[in-house]
Design an enzyme around this catalytic site. Sequence first.
Site, short mmCIF file in Angstrom:
data_model
loop_
_atom_site.label_atom_id
_atom_site.label_comp_id
_atom_site.label_asym_id
_atom_site.label_seq_id
_atom_site.Cartn_x
_atom_site.Cartn_y
_atom_site.Cartn_z
N GLU A 26 29.82 21.84 -13.47
CA GLU A 26 29.37 20.93 -14.52
C GLU A 26 28.19 21.59 -15.23
O GLU A 26 27.27 22.09 -14.56
CB GLU A 26 28.93 19.59 -13.92
CG GLU A 26 30.08 18.72 -13.45
CD GLU A 26 29.59 17.45 -12.76
OE1 GLU A 26 29.80 16.37 -13.30
OE2 GLU A 26 29.02 17.56 -11.66
N ASN A 75 28.95 13.71 -8.67
CA ASN A 75 28.25 13.11 -7.52
C ASN A 75 27.96 11.63 -7.67
O ASN A 75 27.62 10.97 -6.70
CB ASN A 75 26.98 13.90 -7.21
CG ASN A 75 27.32 15.15 -6.43
OD1 ASN A 75 28.40 15.23 -5.85
ND2 ASN A 75 26.43 16.12 -6.42
N SER A 77 22.15 18.34 -7.12
CA SER A 77 23.28 17.43 -6.92
C SER A 77 23.15 16.18 -7.77
O SER A 77 24.15 15.55 -8.12
CB SER A 77 23.38 17.00 -5.45
OG SER A 77 23.68 18.10 -4.65
N HIS A 126 25.69 22.26 -12.24
CA HIS A 126 26.04 21.76 -10.91
C HIS A 126 27.17 22.63 -10.39
O HIS A 126 28.33 22.46 -10.74
CB HIS A 126 26.45 20.27 -10.99
CG HIS A 126 26.82 19.71 -9.67
ND1 HIS A 126 27.82 18.80 -9.49
CD2 HIS A 126 26.32 19.97 -8.43
CE1 HIS A 126 27.92 18.51 -8.20
NE2 HIS A 126 27.03 19.21 -7.55
P1 NAD Z 1 20.10 24.16 1.79
O1 NAD Z 1 19.39 23.17 2.61
O2 NAD Z 1 21.27 24.88 2.38
O3 NAD Z 1 19.09 25.29 1.26
C1 NAD Z 1 17.89 24.98 0.61
C2 NAD Z 1 17.00 26.21 0.70
O4 NAD Z 1 15.85 26.00 -0.14
C3 NAD Z 1 16.47 26.48 2.11
O5 NAD Z 1 16.80 27.80 2.51
C4 NAD Z 1 14.96 26.28 1.98
O6 NAD Z 1 14.22 27.15 2.82
C5 NAD Z 1 14.75 26.61 0.52
N1 NAD Z 1 13.52 26.06 -0.05
C6 NAD Z 1 13.03 24.80 0.05
N2 NAD Z 1 11.88 24.69 -0.63
C7 NAD Z 1 11.63 25.91 -1.19
C8 NAD Z 1 10.60 26.43 -2.02
N3 NAD Z 1 9.59 25.67 -2.42
N4 NAD Z 1 10.67 27.73 -2.39
C9 NAD Z 1 11.67 28.53 -1.99
N5 NAD Z 1 12.70 28.09 -1.20
C10 NAD Z 1 12.68 26.79 -0.82
O7 NAD Z 1 20.54 23.37 0.46
P2 NAD Z 1 21.78 23.71 -0.50
O8 NAD Z 1 22.98 23.01 0.00
O9 NAD Z 1 21.82 25.17 -0.77
O10 NAD Z 1 21.33 22.92 -1.82
C11 NAD Z 1 20.45 23.50 -2.77
C12 NAD Z 1 20.52 22.68 -4.06
O11 NAD Z 1 21.85 22.71 -4.57
C13 NAD Z 1 20.17 21.20 -3.83
O12 NAD Z 1 19.50 20.71 -4.95
C14 NAD Z 1 21.54 20.56 -3.69
O13 NAD Z 1 21.52 19.20 -4.03
C15 NAD Z 1 22.34 21.38 -4.70
N6 NAD Z 1 23.79 21.43 -4.47
C16 NAD Z 1 24.29 21.50 -3.22
C17 NAD Z 1 25.66 21.57 -3.03
C18 NAD Z 1 26.27 21.69 -1.66
O14 NAD Z 1 27.49 21.54 -1.53
N7 NAD Z 1 25.50 21.97 -0.61
C19 NAD Z 1 26.52 21.58 -4.16
C20 NAD Z 1 25.95 21.54 -5.43
C21 NAD Z 1 24.58 21.46 -5.58
#
Ligand code: NAD
Length: 302
Positions: A149, A187, A116, A137
């Site tokens: 992005e 963001n 993000s 992104h």
């Molecule tokens: P989430 O909390 O739903 O999922 C994260 C996952 O990562 C979890 O299942 C966790 O168990 C896993 N994890 C953590 N450490 C790990 C490791 N060392 N090895 C393997 N798995 C691991 O988070 P999300 O919303 O899916 O976000 C993921 C990424 O995408 C983040 O960087 C977030 O900023 C980015 N992002 C999120 C959104 C959104 O709308 N949620 C949009 C764009 C980007």
Amino acid sequence: MTHVGVVGAGVMGAGVAQNLAHSGHTVALVDRDSDAIKQALSGIETNCRMSRLLGGPEIDAEEVLGRIRADTDLLLLEDAEVVIENITENWQLKRALYLELDAVVRLDAVFVANTSAIPITRLASLTRRPRQFVGVHFMNPVPMKPAVELIPGHHTSPEALETVRELLGSMGKKAIDVNDACGFVSNRVLMLTVNEAAYLVHEGVADAKTVDEVFRSCFGHPMGPLETADLIGVDTILYSIEVLHEHFADSKYRPCPLLKHMTDAGLHGRKSGEGFYPYGPSATERTAPAAGGGAVRSVPVN
Ligand code: NAD
């Protein structure tokens, strides 16, 4: 067809894996938490089966799931041509993961960071392959969003950027090129808006429903900022605003204490069943308007 590794099977990783498999690619999906993997696979199955009903294309769930292999072991990624990382928005976690990934994944593979806010050049510096490191992104929910992005790091090669652009094209995504900066374009603006909206609730200026209604009814936005926070994940909002705050050392990004409180309490939004609003079977009962104006959530304001 590309063999793609997807790390992190949460909100974003599950969506990326579904979108890739539906586009004909094979996917190796890894999460350290086996429950997250189970939930991701069952979510993908439901999304495929519901697609037609929700106005989307007919999707063969078995065919999509047949292209996805999942495990908790990073070794599943050793043959991947591209690896898309989607783990929790936390520098220390991402740092530790990239050091491990760099040792496991073949050296000619391209790394894609789905973050993000964390600068791509900073993540790429953790690996031996900064030329083959690209930021994407993705937007949420991934299979339904038409654009992303696309962010090159300082050392990203034109070839790696093209590989990723082509992969995105095959997934039906338009890539919007932006330069590498903390929070990118989206963001830098969205996280500030959501954080400030949380302050309005925190200070008792308006409840969540009212804040969102102003954005929906006055500005014509399809969703208000706090509904958006629940969709993204309240924890992810907090971690992202913390990344911006640390990076720019600017008090305008100070995280709202209510976001911290909700994250500690497990009120992470849709994915946990409750955030600024409740979700799930008992939600209707729990959203009954409170006396004096219909507050949706009884989250503490101090
Ligand atoms: P989430 O909390 O739903 O999922 C994260 C996952 O990562 C979890 O299942 C966790 O168990 C896993 N994890 C953590 N450490 C790990 C490791 N060392 N090895 C393997 N798995 C691991 O988070 P999300 O919303 O899916 O976000 C993921 C990424 O995408 C983040 O960087 C977030 O900023 C980015 N992002 C999120 C959104 C959104 O709308 N949620 C949009 C764009 C980007």
